[in-house]
Design an enzyme around this catalytic site. Structure first.
Site, PDB file in Angstrom:
ATOM      1  N   ASN A 112       7.828  -7.195 -10.130  1.00  0.00           N
ATOM      2  CA  ASN A 112       7.861  -6.098  -9.152  1.00  0.00           C
ATOM      3  C   ASN A 112       9.300  -5.631  -8.996  1.00  0.00           C
ATOM      4  O   ASN A 112      10.231  -6.421  -9.146  1.00  0.00           O
ATOM      5  CB  ASN A 112       7.348  -6.619  -7.795  1.00  0.00           C
ATOM      6  CG  ASN A 112       7.422  -5.563  -6.698  1.00  0.00           C
ATOM      7  OD1 ASN A 112       6.992  -4.420  -6.887  1.00  0.00           O
ATOM      8  ND2 ASN A 112       7.974  -5.931  -5.556  1.00  0.00           N
ATOM      9  N   HIS A 114      11.871  -4.042  -6.179  1.00  0.00           N
ATOM     10  CA  HIS A 114      11.988  -3.877  -4.735  1.00  0.00           C
ATOM     11  C   HIS A 114      13.335  -3.245  -4.418  1.00  0.00           C
ATOM     12  O   HIS A 114      14.364  -3.658  -4.969  1.00  0.00           O
ATOM     13  CB  HIS A 114      11.859  -5.249  -4.038  1.00  0.00           C
ATOM     14  CG  HIS A 114      11.973  -5.149  -2.557  1.00  0.00           C
ATOM     15  ND1 HIS A 114      10.935  -4.719  -1.763  1.00  0.00           N
ATOM     16  CD2 HIS A 114      13.022  -5.388  -1.726  1.00  0.00           C
ATOM     17  CE1 HIS A 114      11.332  -4.704  -0.494  1.00  0.00           C
ATOM     18  NE2 HIS A 114      12.585  -5.107  -0.446  1.00  0.00           N
ATOM     19  N   ASP A 150       7.551 -10.107  -1.705  1.00  0.00           N
ATOM     20  CA  ASP A 150       8.982  -9.876  -1.974  1.00  0.00           C
ATOM     21  C   ASP A 150       9.790 -11.180  -1.980  1.00  0.00           C
ATOM     22  O   ASP A 150      10.988 -11.170  -1.650  1.00  0.00           O
ATOM     23  CB  ASP A 150       9.594  -8.894  -0.949  1.00  0.00           C
ATOM     24  CG  ASP A 150       8.906  -7.532  -0.952  1.00  0.00           C
ATOM     25  OD1 ASP A 150       8.363  -7.141  -2.004  1.00  0.00           O
ATOM     26  OD2 ASP A 150       8.903  -6.864   0.094  1.00  0.00           O
ATOM     27  N   ALA A 178      19.820   3.193  -9.739  1.00  0.00           N
ATOM     28  CA  ALA A 178      20.041   1.824 -10.227  1.00  0.00           C
ATOM     29  C   ALA A 178      18.710   1.180 -10.639  1.00  0.00           C
ATOM     30  O   ALA A 178      18.634   0.461 -11.641  1.00  0.00           O
ATOM     31  CB  ALA A 178      20.728   0.988  -9.154  1.00  0.00           C
TER      32      ALA A 178
HETATM   33  C1  GAR Z   1      10.789   2.450  -5.512  1.00  0.00           C
HETATM   34  O1  GAR Z   1      11.975   2.660  -4.790  1.00  0.00           O
HETATM   35  C2  GAR Z   1      10.391   0.992  -5.464  1.00  0.00           C
HETATM   36  O2  GAR Z   1      11.488   0.119  -5.499  1.00  0.00           O
HETATM   37  C3  GAR Z   1       9.677   0.926  -4.146  1.00  0.00           C
HETATM   38  O3  GAR Z   1       8.922   2.101  -4.082  1.00  0.00           O
HETATM   39  C4  GAR Z   1       9.600   3.120  -4.811  1.00  0.00           C
HETATM   40  C5  GAR Z   1       8.630   3.713  -5.804  1.00  0.00           C
HETATM   41  O4  GAR Z   1       9.214   4.852  -6.397  1.00  0.00           O
HETATM   42  N1  GAR Z   1       8.846  -0.235  -4.049  1.00  0.00           N
HETATM   43  C6  GAR Z   1       8.650  -0.881  -2.916  1.00  0.00           C
HETATM   44  O5  GAR Z   1       9.107  -0.534  -1.854  1.00  0.00           O
HETATM   45  C7  GAR Z   1       7.753  -2.093  -3.047  1.00  0.00           C
HETATM   46  N2  GAR Z   1       7.785  -2.865  -1.853  1.00  0.00           N
HETATM   47  P1  GAR Z   1       8.624   5.407  -7.752  1.00  0.00           P
HETATM   48  O6  GAR Z   1       7.124   5.609  -7.535  1.00  0.00           O
HETATM   49  O7  GAR Z   1       9.342   6.713  -7.951  1.00  0.00           O
HETATM   50  O8  GAR Z   1       8.916   4.412  -8.833  1.00  0.00           O
END
Ligand code: GAR
Length: 222
Positions: A112, A114, A150, A178
């Site tokens: 995952n 995070h 997490d 990043a």
């Molecule tokens: C990303 O920032 C990811 O790290 C976060 O959701 C966003 C998804 O963006 N994930 C979490 O918060 C998981 N707990 P994306 O759909 O553009 O990849």
């Protein structure tokens, strides 16, 4: 010597899919050790599904409300993973908690991303909480998924500075840039078998001496 088979990856999403796009871009290189076998969303309207389709990838939409309970939903996800012959699952903005049995089955094979430097700021609203805490360094983490949210073994992290004028969108954008570098680098380590889960820790082997995936430090721009 024949090259090792590329690992088949299923990417699970709920929304935008920008990390999915970064993984797709990495996998376009035939030398990358993983290919995207399927993209599974728990929301039919997730914009990331269109990102996948635009690249000719197989997609599956499995809205939670179509199933009686979590177990039934996860059975459908399992079936989609089996159909795609997935070796590895990447959660990329998948905002639905996974049950213990599912997590157990994919232990060591599911990662995952995070948006914080875990173990700081597990859960939601990570950028607002980082600003409120006054940290000078923030970032993102790729970790193996375990039953506790997490909290699984850390595969790779990227750090970004928190700048004096930052608001939440500015900091989120810097971290997201990043993320897009970190996730493909971390998946490469997993697909090449250079990192595996051993209890509460990730164990590394066969890394080049100068491998810097453990800590990608991103400049302030972004
Ligand atoms: C990303 O920032 C990811 O790290 C976060 O959701 C966003 C998804 O963006 N994930 C979490 O918060 C998981 N707990 P994306 O759909 O553009 O990849």
């Amino acid at each position: 010597m024949s090259r090792a088979r590329r690992k088949r990856v299923a990417v699970l999403i709920s929304g935008r899919g920008s990390n999915l796009a970064a993984l797709i871009a990495a996998a376009m290189d035939p030398a990358y050790p993983a290919e995207i076998a399927t993209v599974i969303a728990n929301r039919a309207e997730a914009p990331g599904l269109a990102v996948a389709r635009d690249h000719g990838l197989a997609t599956v939409a499995l809205p939670g409300r179509d199933f009686a309970d979590r177990a039934a939903h996860e059975q459908a996800v399992e079936a989609a993973l089996a159909e795609a012959r997935a070796d590895i699952v990447c959660l990329a903005g998948y905002m639905r908690l996974l049950g213990a049995a599912f997590v157990e089955r994919w232990q060591g094979r599911m990662i995952n991303i995070h948006p914080s430097l875990l173990p700081l700021f597990a859960g939601l609203d990570t950028h607002a909480r980082a600003l409120a805490a006054g940290v000078r360094v923030h970032g993102c983490t790729v970790h193996f998924v375990t039953a506790e949210m997490d909290a699984g073994p850390i595969v790779a992290q990227a750090a970004v500075p928190v700048l004096a004028g930052d608001d939440e969108p500015a900091l989120a954008a810097r971290v997201l840039a990043a993320e897009h570098r970190l996730y493909p680098a971390a998946l490469r380590l997993v697909a090449e078998g250079k990192v595996r889960m051993s209890g509460a820790r990730a164990v590394f082997s066969g890394l080049a001496e100068d491998d810097a995936t453990a800590m990608l430090v991103s400049p302030g721009a972004g």
